[in-house]
Scaffold this motif. Structure first.
Motif, PDB file in Angstrom:
ATOM      1  N   VAL A 166       0.834  -1.208   0.000  1.00 10.62           N
ATOM      2  CA  VAL A 166       0.000   0.000   0.000  1.00 10.62           C
ATOM      3  C   VAL A 166       0.865   1.253   0.000  1.00 10.62           C
ATOM      4  O   VAL A 166       0.688   2.158  -0.835  1.00 10.62           O
ATOM      5  N   TYR A 167       1.827   1.322   0.939  1.00 11.33           N
ATOM      6  CA  TYR A 167       2.665   2.521   0.986  1.00 11.33           C
ATOM      7  C   TYR A 167       3.577   2.618  -0.227  1.00 11.33           C
ATOM      8  O   TYR A 167       3.914   3.725  -0.661  1.00 11.33           O
ATOM      9  N   LEU A 168       3.971   1.491  -0.796  1.00 11.38           N
ATOM     10  CA  LEU A 168       4.939   1.513  -1.895  1.00 11.38           C
ATOM     11  C   LEU A 168       4.456   2.367  -3.053  1.00 11.38           C
ATOM     12  O   LEU A 168       5.248   3.100  -3.668  1.00 11.38           O
ATOM     13  N   SER A 169       3.165   2.307  -3.368  1.00 10.13           N
ATOM     14  CA  SER A 169       2.641   3.128  -4.459  1.00 10.13           C
ATOM     15  C   SER A 169       2.742   4.609  -4.118  1.00 10.13           C
ATOM     16  O   SER A 169       3.038   5.442  -4.994  1.00 10.13           O
ATOM     17  N   ILE A 170       2.503   4.962  -2.845  1.00  6.54           N
ATOM     18  CA  ILE A 170       2.669   6.356  -2.410  1.00  6.54           C
ATOM     19  C   ILE A 170       4.124   6.769  -2.538  1.00  6.54           C
ATOM     20  O   ILE A 170       4.446   7.860  -3.024  1.00  6.54           O
ATOM     21  N   HIS A 171       5.022   5.893  -2.139  1.00  6.05           N
ATOM     22  CA  HIS A 171       6.457   6.175  -2.182  1.00  6.05           C
ATOM     23  C   HIS A 171       6.928   6.411  -3.619  1.00  6.05           C
ATOM     24  O   HIS A 171       7.675   7.360  -3.897  1.00  6.05           O
ATOM     25  N   LEU A 172       6.456   5.569  -4.530  1.00  5.47           N
ATOM     26  CA  LEU A 172       6.911   5.671  -5.918  1.00  5.47           C
ATOM     27  C   LEU A 172       6.394   6.933  -6.608  1.00  5.47           C
ATOM     28  O   LEU A 172       7.081   7.513  -7.451  1.00  5.47           O
ATOM     29  N   THR A 173       5.185   7.361  -6.241  1.00  2.73           N
ATOM     30  CA  THR A 173       4.602   8.525  -6.906  1.00  2.73           C
ATOM     31  C   THR A 173       4.942   9.842  -6.206  1.00  2.73           C
ATOM     32  O   THR A 173       5.356  10.808  -6.840  1.00  2.73           O
ATOM     33  N   ARG A 174       4.791   9.877  -4.873  1.00  3.35           N
ATOM     34  CA  ARG A 174       4.981  11.141  -4.156  1.00  3.35           C
ATOM     35  C   ARG A 174       6.442  11.506  -3.985  1.00  3.35           C
ATOM     36  O   ARG A 174       6.831  12.658  -4.218  1.00  3.35           O
ATOM     37  N   PHE A 175       7.259  10.542  -3.581  1.00  2.00           N
ATOM     38  CA  PHE A 175       8.653  10.844  -3.254  1.00  2.00           C
ATOM     39  C   PHE A 175       9.609  10.607  -4.423  1.00  2.00           C
ATOM     40  O   PHE A 175      10.579  11.347  -4.587  1.00  2.00           O
ATOM     41  N   LEU A 297       8.281   8.747   8.580  1.00  2.00           N
ATOM     42  CA  LEU A 297       9.717   8.502   8.654  1.00  2.00           C
ATOM     43  C   LEU A 297      10.456   9.197   7.523  1.00  2.00           C
ATOM     44  O   LEU A 297      11.521   9.799   7.725  1.00  2.00           O
ATOM     45  N   VAL A 298       9.894   9.142   6.315  1.00  2.00           N
ATOM     46  CA  VAL A 298      10.545   9.802   5.179  1.00  2.00           C
ATOM     47  C   VAL A 298      10.538  11.313   5.358  1.00  2.00           C
ATOM     48  O   VAL A 298      11.551  11.990   5.125  1.00  2.00           O
ATOM     49  N   GLU A 299       9.408  11.849   5.794  1.00  2.00           N
ATOM     50  CA  GLU A 299       9.308  13.299   5.956  1.00  2.00           C
ATOM     51  C   GLU A 299      10.199  13.812   7.076  1.00  2.00           C
ATOM     52  O   GLU A 299      10.770  14.907   6.981  1.00  2.00           O
ATOM     53  N   ARG A 300      10.349  13.035   8.150  1.00  2.00           N
ATOM     54  CA  ARG A 300      11.163  13.492   9.276  1.00  2.00           C
ATOM     55  C   ARG A 300      12.664  13.294   9.051  1.00  2.00           C
ATOM     56  O   ARG A 300      13.478  14.102   9.489  1.00  2.00           O
ATOM     57  N   THR A 301      13.020  12.203   8.384  1.00  2.00           N
ATOM     58  CA  THR A 301      14.446  11.889   8.209  1.00  2.00           C
ATOM     59  C   THR A 301      14.991  12.355   6.872  1.00  2.00           C
ATOM     60  O   THR A 301      16.207  12.560   6.726  1.00  2.00           O
ATOM     61  N   GLY A 302      14.121  12.524   5.886  1.00  2.00           N
ATOM     62  CA  GLY A 302      14.587  12.862   4.550  1.00  2.00           C
ATOM     63  C   GLY A 302      15.244  11.697   3.841  1.00  2.00           C
ATOM     64  O   GLY A 302      15.772  11.848   2.736  1.00  2.00           O
ATOM     65  N   ASN A 303      15.193  10.509   4.448  1.00  2.00           N
ATOM     66  CA  ASN A 303      15.828   9.321   3.876  1.00  2.00           C
ATOM     67  C   ASN A 303      14.754   8.447   3.228  1.00  2.00           C
ATOM     68  O   ASN A 303      13.888   7.903   3.922  1.00  2.00           O
ATOM     69  N   PRO A 304      14.773   8.288   1.904  1.00  2.00           N
ATOM     70  CA  PRO A 304      13.738   7.476   1.251  1.00  2.00           C
ATOM     71  C   PRO A 304      13.809   6.001   1.607  1.00  2.00           C
ATOM     72  O   PRO A 304      12.853   5.255   1.342  1.00  2.00           O
TER      73      PRO A 304
END
Length: 335
Positions: A166-175, A297-304
């Protein structure tokens, strides 16, 4: 489930009924989840009690396989409606169409449910007057270790599954800024592939054991989750497709073997209540929060790659829990 879904499709908008619209939407959405939690664990219990002991893994794997197929068909229905009616219409009225398609499914499921008999295991205990009158209390009082094992494994299954799919699709498109349409088809094809592989994985667990399959799945998450997100970050969509398809293998094994195992852990007299309580608590703790934790985690750390390390953590929790679980494949169910 079908009634709640249809009610969302028929729900008047904010301009018609004001703040009652979002309140009812929340209520119906909670009802969907509540009833789905009962259905999926009830199906797992029923299949386990009806299947031959030597093939419980194979037949039990159809439960998550069909749930995944339902998810794939639901997203496909939404995508087809969007393609047919366009984005403006989807924003105003066409979004209701996929939801209203649940109405004929209500009739079909009601027809099937009317023809289902209780499992032989349940009927045997009923004849012997050995059914629990207060199964939930008995689960907490007498089967707390088994309940905690289901919660621990279910937490790993849901957290890793939701973040990895579920999150992977968000990760691929948003980040990572991949084309949303391409990502949609990639995730849909990956989940459709998992539908085909799950019964094979469940059947293999009948031969090599549930613990072996789950160990491979959890170690697979630890290895493949960071690798998948690293390769996706390279910017080559072809490489990303290969990585995502390979990364679906731990998802397949964990989902297909987990459901039969949960039913095998609990005794028949409290199985439904025990599996439902344990798995749904795990789904709330791991599944409902997983995508939000990954995004945070991505937004706080900046690490994808941060969500991948979260998957590593929850997989480690699953491995620690699995170490306490005995092998259950091909063994008679406890009464």
């Amino acid at each position: 489930m079908g009634f709640a879904t249809a009610c969302i499709g028929l729900l008047p908008g904010y301009l018609a009924i004001g703040v009652l619209a979002p309140a009812l939407l929340l209520a119906f959405r909670l009802a969907q989840g509540f009833f789905a939690g009962g259905e999926v664990t009830g199906a797992a219990t029923y299949i386990a009690e009806c299947a031959p002991p030597a093939r419980r893994g194979f037949f039990g794997a159809f439960n998550p396989a069909m749930a995944t197929l339902g998810l794939t068909l639901a997203t496909a229905a939404a995508g087809l409606a969007s393609a047919l009616f366009g984005t403006p219409a989807m924003s105003f009225w066409a979004w209701r169409i996929p939801l209203l398609l649940s109405m004929p499914l209500i009739v079909l499921c009601f027809w099937a449910r009317r023809r289902i008999e209780d499992s032989p295991e349940f009927e045997r205990l009923a004849r012997e007057a050995r059914l629990s009158r207060t199964p939930l209390r008995e689960v907490i009082r007498d089967h707390l270790p088994e309940l905690l094992k289901i919660i621990g494994l279910g937490f790993a299954q849901n957290a890793a599954g939701y973040v990895g799919v579920v999150y992977l699709s968000i990760h691929l498109t948003r980040f990572l800024k991949y084309n949303p349409t391409q990502v949609f088809w990639l995730i849909s094809l990956a989940t459709l592939l998992s539908v085909v592989l799950m019964p094979l994985s469940g059947g293999l667990s009948d031969r090599v054991g549930r613990r072996t399959m789950l160990t491979i799945a959890l170690i697979g998450y630890i290895v493949l989750a960071p690798a998948t997100m690293y390769l996706a970050g390279l910017g080559d969509f072809r490489v990303t497709c290969v990585a995502v398809v390979i990364s679906i293998l731990p998802f397949v094994m964990l989902q297909s073997v987990g459901y039969p195992l949960y039913a095998e852990i609990m005794p028949t007299r409290v199985r439904y209540s025990g599996v439902a309580l344990g798995f749904n608590l795990a789904a709330i703790l791991g599944g409902a929060t997983g995508p939000y934790i990954a995004t945070w985690l991505v937004e706080r750390t900046g690490n994808p790659l941060a969500p991948a390390f979260y998957i590593v953590l929850v997989a480690a929790i699953g491995l620690a829990t699995l170490a306490t679980v005995p092998e259950t494949a091909r063994k008679p169910l406890a009464a």
